[in-house]
Design an enzyme around this catalytic site. Structure first.
Site, PDB file in Angstrom:
ATOM      1  N   GLN A  81      44.414  -9.752  28.747  1.00  0.00           N
ATOM      2  CA  GLN A  81      45.160  -9.952  30.001  1.00  0.00           C
ATOM      3  C   GLN A  81      45.846 -11.325  29.988  1.00  0.00           C
ATOM      4  O   GLN A  81      45.949 -11.990  31.020  1.00  0.00           O
ATOM      5  CB  GLN A  81      44.213  -9.846  31.208  1.00  0.00           C
ATOM      6  CG  GLN A  81      43.911  -8.411  31.630  1.00  0.00           C
ATOM      7  CD  GLN A  81      45.128  -7.726  32.241  1.00  0.00           C
ATOM      8  OE1 GLN A  81      46.033  -8.351  32.789  1.00  0.00           O
ATOM      9  NE2 GLN A  81      45.143  -6.403  32.158  1.00  0.00           N
ATOM     10  N   SER A  82      46.342 -11.741  28.840  1.00  0.00           N
ATOM     11  CA  SER A  82      46.872 -13.092  28.693  1.00  0.00           C
ATOM     12  C   SER A  82      48.152 -13.352  29.502  1.00  0.00           C
ATOM     13  O   SER A  82      49.150 -12.651  29.346  1.00  0.00           O
ATOM     14  CB  SER A  82      47.162 -13.333  27.207  1.00  0.00           C
ATOM     15  OG  SER A  82      47.966 -14.477  27.036  1.00  0.00           O
TER      16      SER A  82
END
Ligand SMILES: *Cc1c(COP(=O)(O)O)cnc(C)c1O
Length: 343
Positions: A81-82
């Site tokens: 989920q960068s």
């Protein structure tokens, strides 16, 4: 420091707002039954690119370097989920470049091809391919292999390290330190403390280097989102020294300029804590500001706890750097959702 000597792309129209948080102060003072310090917020969640955040500032310098080297593709790495991967993809779109991602499944089982939040945006932003690898993979080697593949096809890839946290990227937060000091002077507010999330470290280290370079003498506390205190302090100090040297600061960065609190990580990177959820709700309900579950929610949990512990004196001024990330909230629906009463 003379940042104009470095090539830079501009992804944000002007300075981000520096605001006081009066309703949060009132709530905390009422809960504690005593005066609290002034609480301010530097709104780096309002930076440019797609739902901008701290990586936007780093990418201004990194992408300028990529363009100077004739690159046509940006390669970077991050967690599933960068925010950094989202903003790199967005910068690639802005520059007419392609983007490839190496996604590290830091928490086993955390990758979902149909996930919401940042993963949804990777697709919308046209990421060419995401290579999902297990925790513990040599990420630099994975990116190097990708680069070699693309080069063999006659393309030219530029490799951006995790979080954009090399010395060049961290110059973005030297620039932020200068911007903050200008606003502090213009708005007539002298800060005593700064609190910021500390992850891959470019943000924390850039602020340390920049504020040291202008002799701001304000105390910086990094709230770790992953690493243990000693390791994080060593990493930040090393990077801050590199950034300071790159920016032309002659005086060595003292070890004492680097302080990390590691008591707010909880069970691990990106894993929710009750204090994070409470901070996300409190900022939303007192100031209408969205924090994120992985970084600023935990950093704000640290800020609130330090206020409760009396770490800052009443009458002192504290600035919290909001580094963005709210797009990830949508991937944490079950953790942060609150029922709206219905009639
Ligand atoms: C990456 C990130 C951070 C941490 O910044 P580093 O420079 O990696 O330490 C903090 N907040 C958000 C929202 C981020 O995406």
């Amino acid at each position: 420091m003379h940042l104009a000597r470095f090539p830079r792309r501009r992804y944000t129209a002007g300075p981000t707002p520096l605001d006081r948080m009066p309703h949060l102060e009132q709530r905390l003072a009422a809960d504690l039954g005593r005066p609290v310090p002034e609480l301010w917020i530097k709104r780096d969640d309002l930076l440019g690119l797609t739902a901008g955040g701290n990586k936007t500032r780093k990418l201004e310098f990194l992408v300028a370097d990529a363009l100077a080297q004739g690159a046509d593709t940006l390669i970077t790495v991050g967690a599933v989920q960068s925010n950094h991967c989202r903003l790199t993809a967005s910068a690639a779109v802005r520059e007419g470049m392609a983007c490839r991602l190496v996604l590290e499944e830091r928490v086993p089982g955390s990758f979902h091809a149909d996930a919401s939040g940042n993963h949804l945006l990777f697709g919308l932003l046209g990421v060419e391919r995401a290579h999902v690898v297990p925790a513990g993979t040599d990420l630099h080697a994975a990116m190097e292999a990708l680069t070699a593949d693309l080069d063999a096809q006659g393309r030219r890839a530029y490799l951006i390290p995790g979080g954009g946290s090399n010395a060049l990227g961290a110059l973005g937060y030297v620039a932020c330190a200068e911007e903050l000091m200008d606003q502090s002077f213009d708005q007539g507010v002298a800060f005593d403390h700064l609190v910021v999330a500390s992850g891959s470290g470019g943000t924390h280290a850039g602020l340390v280097a920049g504020l040291h370079g202008v002799n701001a003498n304000l105390q910086i506390t990094g709230i770790s989102v992953r690493a243990e205190r000693g390791a994080q302090e060593a990493k930040i100090h090393g990077l801050a020294q590199e950034v300071a040297t790159l920016a032309g600061v002659a005086a060595p960065v003292p070890q004492a300029a680097v302080a990390v609190e590691d008591g707010y990580v909880g069970p691990g990177y990106s894993l929710p804590t009750d204090a994070m959820v409470a901070a996300v709700r409190l900022f939303a309900r007192t100031e209408g500001i969205l924090l994120d579950p992985v970084y600023t929610g935990k950093a704000a949990a640290g800020l609130l706890d330090l206020v409760r512990q009396g770490r800052f004196a009443a009458g002192e001024r504290v600035v919290f750097v909001h580094t963005g990330g709210a797009a990830a909230l949508y991937a944490y629906r079950d953790v942060v959702a609150s029922q709206v009463p219905t009639a």
